[in-house]
Every structure is written in structure tokens, then in C-alpha cells.
Scaffold this motif. Structure first.
Motif, mmCIF file in Angstrom:
data_model
loop_
_atom_site.group_PDB
_atom_site.id
_atom_site.type_symbol
_atom_site.label_atom_id
_atom_site.label_comp_id
_atom_site.label_asym_id
_atom_site.label_seq_id
_atom_site.Cartn_x
_atom_site.Cartn_y
_atom_site.Cartn_z
ATOM 1 N N GLN A 174 47.225 -25.073 -60.796
ATOM 2 C CA GLN A 174 46.730 -25.747 -59.333
ATOM 3 C C GLN A 174 47.451 -26.835 -58.972
ATOM 4 O OE1 GLN A 174 42.553 -27.405 -59.946
ATOM 5 N NE2 GLN A 174 41.647 -25.680 -59.582
ATOM 6 N N ILE A 175 48.030 -27.514 -60.006
ATOM 7 C CA ILE A 175 49.002 -28.679 -59.826
ATOM 8 C C ILE A 175 50.206 -28.081 -59.383
ATOM 9 C CG2 ILE A 175 50.353 -30.363 -60.834
ATOM 10 C CD1 ILE A 175 48.021 -31.108 -62.534
ATOM 11 N N LYS A 176 50.703 -26.895 -59.894
ATOM 12 C CA LYS A 176 51.830 -26.322 -59.715
ATOM 13 C C LYS A 176 51.860 -25.603 -58.278
ATOM 14 C CE LYS A 176 53.648 -25.154 -64.461
ATOM 15 N NZ LYS A 176 54.048 -24.046 -65.344
ATOM 16 N N ILE A 177 50.901 -25.303 -57.842
ATOM 17 C CA ILE A 177 50.742 -24.610 -56.612
ATOM 18 C C ILE A 177 50.660 -25.817 -55.422
ATOM 19 C CG2 ILE A 177 49.419 -23.127 -54.955
ATOM 20 C CD1 ILE A 177 48.220 -21.616 -57.637
ATOM 21 N N ARG A 178 49.903 -26.886 -55.848
ATOM 22 C CA ARG A 178 49.824 -27.787 -54.882
ATOM 23 C C ARG A 178 50.951 -28.595 -54.479
ATOM 24 N NH1 ARG A 178 43.830 -30.835 -55.950
ATOM 25 N NH2 ARG A 178 44.165 -31.270 -53.863
ATOM 26 N N ARG A 179 51.876 -28.728 -55.722
ATOM 27 C CA ARG A 179 53.104 -29.511 -55.198
ATOM 28 C C ARG A 179 53.985 -28.874 -54.134
ATOM 29 N NH1 ARG A 179 55.532 -28.787 -61.244
ATOM 30 N NH2 ARG A 179 56.683 -26.629 -60.922
ATOM 31 N N LYS A 185 64.978 -30.527 -55.650
ATOM 32 C CA LYS A 185 65.003 -31.899 -55.572
ATOM 33 C C LYS A 185 64.332 -32.189 -54.332
ATOM 34 C CE LYS A 185 69.320 -34.140 -55.622
ATOM 35 N NZ LYS A 185 70.447 -34.184 -55.456
ATOM 36 N N LYS A 186 63.910 -31.229 -53.339
ATOM 37 C CA LYS A 186 62.777 -31.628 -52.354
ATOM 38 C C LYS A 186 61.467 -31.811 -52.902
ATOM 39 C CE LYS A 186 65.425 -29.509 -48.496
ATOM 40 N NZ LYS A 186 65.304 -28.404 -47.378
ATOM 41 N N ILE A 187 61.240 -30.886 -53.825
ATOM 42 C CA ILE A 187 59.945 -30.893 -54.432
ATOM 43 C C ILE A 187 59.722 -32.506 -55.279
ATOM 44 C CG2 ILE A 187 58.461 -30.005 -56.398
ATOM 45 C CD1 ILE A 187 59.790 -27.257 -55.895
ATOM 46 N N ASN A 188 60.829 -32.790 -56.198
ATOM 47 C CA ASN A 188 60.717 -33.927 -56.700
ATOM 48 C C ASN A 188 60.875 -35.129 -55.909
ATOM 49 O OD1 ASN A 188 60.076 -32.939 -59.150
ATOM 50 N ND2 ASN A 188 61.826 -33.754 -60.186
ATOM 51 N N ALA A 189 61.154 -34.871 -54.675
ATOM 52 C CA ALA A 189 61.352 -36.150 -53.712
ATOM 53 C C ALA A 189 59.816 -36.399 -53.177
ATOM 54 C CB ALA A 189 62.291 -35.715 -52.502
ATOM 55 N N VAL A 190 59.092 -35.495 -53.207
ATOM 56 C CA VAL A 190 57.570 -35.721 -52.646
ATOM 57 C C VAL A 190 56.984 -36.531 -54.095
ATOM 58 C CG1 VAL A 190 55.341 -34.869 -52.088
ATOM 59 C CG2 VAL A 190 57.664 -33.734 -51.124
ATOM 60 N N GLN A 191 57.138 -35.892 -55.120
ATOM 61 C CA GLN A 191 56.546 -36.390 -56.377
ATOM 62 C C GLN A 191 57.309 -35.808 -57.553
ATOM 63 O OE1 GLN A 191 52.212 -36.104 -56.773
ATOM 64 N NE2 GLN A 191 52.234 -36.592 -58.897
ATOM 65 N N HIS A 192 57.506 -36.554 -58.509
ATOM 66 C CA HIS A 192 58.427 -36.214 -59.792
ATOM 67 C C HIS A 192 57.510 -35.400 -60.576
ATOM 68 C CE1 HIS A 192 61.485 -36.529 -62.752
ATOM 69 N NE2 HIS A 192 60.560 -36.637 -63.632
#
Length: 444
Positions: A61-66, A135-142
Motif C-alpha cells: 500500500q505504501i509503495k503505491i500511495r507514494r 528524486k521526485k518521489i523522494n522530494a515528496v517523502q524520503h
């Protein structure tokens, strides 16, 4: 090796709730917006392998939501290019990956040279665009796994773009450095690139689900360990195949875990039970669901009996096929199971009297079995009086309103109670069958 418990489901159930392709429409196809072939197989593996480990479900779920915040981002990769890159990285020292010839150095460049150059540039572009996207993914949350892949790709990019200017158009591949770049891709960084491709396939598959979820406003189920609350609760539930769906609130509990669901033909009984079963299944593959909220204990199995066919080869009547199907389901359930069992229009393959007696006896057993949630839909409402003595039974119906002229209005909403409507004659009249029959009557 310890065998982990598995979510139990069988082929008939998969067919009943259209998890696989059925006449060009399936729940899987609804979610499959993958770009690459590798991602398609990733998605398929997840979709047809439901799990009953709460942590594993929540991790997916976390992997999809991110990825939902990036669901509308351009994802500039193509199915064919990724396959070519994968083939190039895995290629042996033969055929198209053979060494360049003297003619290449004389300026008469061969197909081998162009093949190598194209794959070097495409591999580098793929890694660069992946690097930017992650990097865009991790800019939202690491996220640690994303950062690991960013760092691995960075090691390649730093080696290729020594001046730090990450621009593939400025990567001047020529006859004098092409072998160096090829060795970097196919030897020095081959493991990194293979990992990057696999990770990309996973991201592509997850992003496909995230796109569907964001576009449709799906929600992510809240999970509890098996038998923790004894409840399956859904609000705003609907089926993904409906263009203008009616949302329903549903709650099953261990205290009233046996539903007797009644309703006239066309009132929506089959639709609601397919909506419930599909949502339970999606929950156990870690996917978002078509509902406002869903909260449930981990359920260890799902079984349905909906679309059964007579077995003419064996001479089985529809009633006997129903009986065999019920036996199949019960043989797969352990005494400790809390599986969801859905029996649509049970024993419709026999006469009214036989069906009533058979349903009553089956319900008597189901009332005594502790654990499974069971929904039995039926049009035999007369059974309700006898069933009221069973403590675990809840009576549910599909609500039908009336218009100003007293004609039925199907609400497709589920509510407590027992359906009393008799709509057979009304439906026959509405179909126009009597007009057709009247045309055949001899006129004096």
C-alpha cells in the motif's frame, strides 16, 4: 523451509468476480496501465497472489500511495526501448555485440557500430530519466529503497558525465570511445543496470495502480490481524465496472456473520455481492479499493458460487452442480477459517419446495459453524420466519422505492430487512412479452 499460510481462493471464484479476462473485461485489466512488458508481469504476479500477512500488505500500500502525487507526471519510456536495453546488457560476445571492424575506423560505419551507439545512448537516457523520477518521489517523502536506487544510478552517471552536466545530447559517443562506454554498461555497471531495470518495472507496475487509484478516488483499506475485531466494514462501496455506481455501506460482524440477502430480480443482489468480494480480494493484494473507507481483519480466504453452468457431459443438473460447488467450498475451509463465502441465489436449480428445504438445512449448519462470514442471496423470502431462530443471521435486502404511480424504483441500495416485493408480473409486462404473445393468438 516453513510454509507460510496463504490466502485461499479457487478458479471458480476468480471467474465469478471477473479477476481474469472474461469477454474482454476483467478487474486485472482495469488496473493494468503499465508501460513495459516487464511491469505487466510484475503486476500480474502481485494480482494473482493474494497474501494474509498484514505487514506485507501495508508495505505494498505504501509503495503505491507514494506514487499517487506523481501519477500525472510524464513517464517517457517505451516498451520496446526497455526490452532492447535489457537485451543489450545481457548480450554475449557474438552477433551484434561483436567488435568493430577496421572499416568502422576508416569512417565506413557498420550496423554493429550504430547498434552499440544507439543502445549506449538509450541506456544512459533511461538511467538519467529514472534518476530524475526517483528524486521526485523522494522530494515528496524520503524512502530508503528509492534512495538506494538513486545512489546506484548516480554511480553510473558520475562516471559517464564527468563534468556533472547530465545531458545525453552532450554525450559524444564516437569510434574512439564507444568500446569504453560499452564495457561500462555490459561489464562494470551491468549489475547496477539490471537492478535499475527490475526496479523500474516494479515502479511502472506500482505507478499503474496509483494512476487508477488517483483518477477514481479509491481508498486504502485499514487492516487488523485475523479475528482482532471480527468485522468487515465498508463505506461508499461500489463496483469498478459501473459507470454511474450507487455507493453502499456494508458491515459484517462475527455476531451476525451469516447474511440472508433478499431482493427482487434486477434489484442489485448480484452486483453488491460482487462489489464486496472484489473489494475483499483487492485488499489482500495491497491494492486500493473502490470505496470511501474499508476496514477489516485479515481474511484467510474468499469463495463464491455465482455463475455455475450445468454439466451436460456428466449428466449433472444445475441443482447438483450447485451442491457439488457448495461441497468444494466447504472442503477448502479449515475449522479456524474466517473466510468470506458468497452463495448467490442458492439452489435456484430446483423447484421452490426443494430449494426452501435445502437452503434451510444448509443455513442451519452455517449458523453452527463459527468463523466464516457467509452471504446467501435468495428470492425465497418465505424462509425468513424459520431463519429468525438462528442467532447469527442478519436479514438484508435490496431497497426498492415506489414512484407517484406506485411503480417500482430500483435504488440499488442495501439495507436491513426482508424484501417483500413481487415484481415478476411487472417485469414480464415491462418486457413486452405479452404483446408478442398476443400477436400469435388467432383472431376471430
Amino acid at each position: 523451509m516453513i510454509n507460510m499460510p496463504k490466502f485461499i481462493i479457487d478458479e471458480q471464484t476468480i471467474k465469478d468476480i471477473q479477476l481474469k479476462d472474461l469477454n474482454g473485461r476483467s478487474v486485472f485489466d482495469f488496473f493494468d496501465e503499465t508501460i513495459t512488458e516487464g511491469a505487466h508481469y510484475f503486476l500480474k504476479e502481485w494480482f494473482y497472489d493474494p497474501i494474509i500477512n498484514k505487514q506485507s500488505i501495508e508495505e505494498r500500500q505504501i509503495k503505491i500511495r507514494r506514487l499517487e502525487p506523481l501519477a500525472q507526471e510524464d513517464f517517457p519510456f517505451h516498451r520496446v526501448i526497455l526490452k532492447d536495453i535489457e537485451k543489450f546488457v545481457k548480450a554475449s560476445h557474438s552477433g551484434a555485440t561483436a567488435s568493430l571492424s577496421l572499416l568502422d575506423f576508416l569512417g565506413i560505419q557498420s550496423p554493429i557500430y550504430y547498434y552499440k551507439k544507439r543502445n549506449i545512448l538509450e541506456t544512459t537516457e533511461f538511467l538519467l530519466q529514472s534518476h530524475i523520477f526517483y528524486k521526485k518521489i523522494n522530494a515528496v517523502q524520503h524512502y530508503d529503497d528509492v534512495q538506494v536506487m538513486i545512489d546506484k544510478i548516480q554511480s553510473y552517471l558520475s562516471k559517464v558525465f564527468k563534468n556533472g552536466d547530465y545531458d545525453v545530447e552532450k554525450l559524444k559517443v564516437n569510434i574512439f570511445n564507444i568500446e569504453t562506454y560499452e564495457r561500462m554498461i555490459r561489464y562494470e555497471f551491468s549489475n547496477v543496470i539490471k537492478e535499475a531495470i527490475k526496479f523500474f518495472y516494479e515502479i511502472d507496475a506500482l505507478l499503474a495502480v496509483a494512476k487508477v487509484s488517483r483518477r477514481n478516488g479509491f481508498s486504502y483499506p485499514v487492516l487488523h490481524e485475523k479475528n482482532s475485531t471480527g468485522k468487515i466494514k465498508m463505506t461508499g462501496l461500489y463496483h469498478i465496472f459501473h459507470k454511474n455506481p450507487v455507493r453502499n455501506d456494508v458491515e459484517l460482524s462475527q455476531e451476525k456473520r451469516l447474511w440472508f440477502l433478499t431482493g427482487a430480480n434486477m434489484a442489485g443482489k448480484s452486483s453488491i455481492i460482487k462489489s464486496i468480494s472484489a473489494a475483499v480480494y483487492l485488499t489482500h493484494i495491497g491494492f486500493p479499493v473502490p470505496a470511501d473507507t474499508l476496514e477489516t481483519d485479515i481474511i484467510d480466504g474468499l469463495f463464491t458460487s455465482v455463475n455455475l453452468q450445468d454439466n451436460l457431459e456428466l449428466g449433472y443438473s444445475h441443482f447438483y452442480v450447485e451442491a457439488i460447488r457448495l461441497k468444494e467450498i466447504m472442503d477448502q475451509i479449515e475449522p479456524s477459517s474466517n473466510a468470506l463465502v458468497i452463495l448467490d441465489e442458492l439452489f435456484k436449480g430446483t423447484n421452490h419446495s426443494d430449494a426452501s428445504q435445502a437452503i434451510l438445512e444448509v443455513m442451519r449448519y452455517l449458523d453452527e459453524i463459527k468463523g466464516p462470514f457467509v452471504i446467501v442471496s435468495s428470492h425465497i423470502t418465505e424462509l425468513s420466519e424459520q431463519l429468525k431462530s438462528f442467532p447469527s443471521i442478519a436479514f438484508m435486502k435490496m431497497k426498492i422505492d415506489g414512484d407517484e404511480e406506485g411503480l417500482p424504483v430500483f435504488t440499488y441500495k442495501i439495507t436491513q430487512g426482508i424484501a417483500e416485493e413481487r415484481l415478476g408480473m411487472w417485469l414480464l409486462k415491462r418486457s413486452g412479452v405479452f404483446e408478442s404473445l398476443n400477436k400469435l393468438v388467432p383472431k376471430n
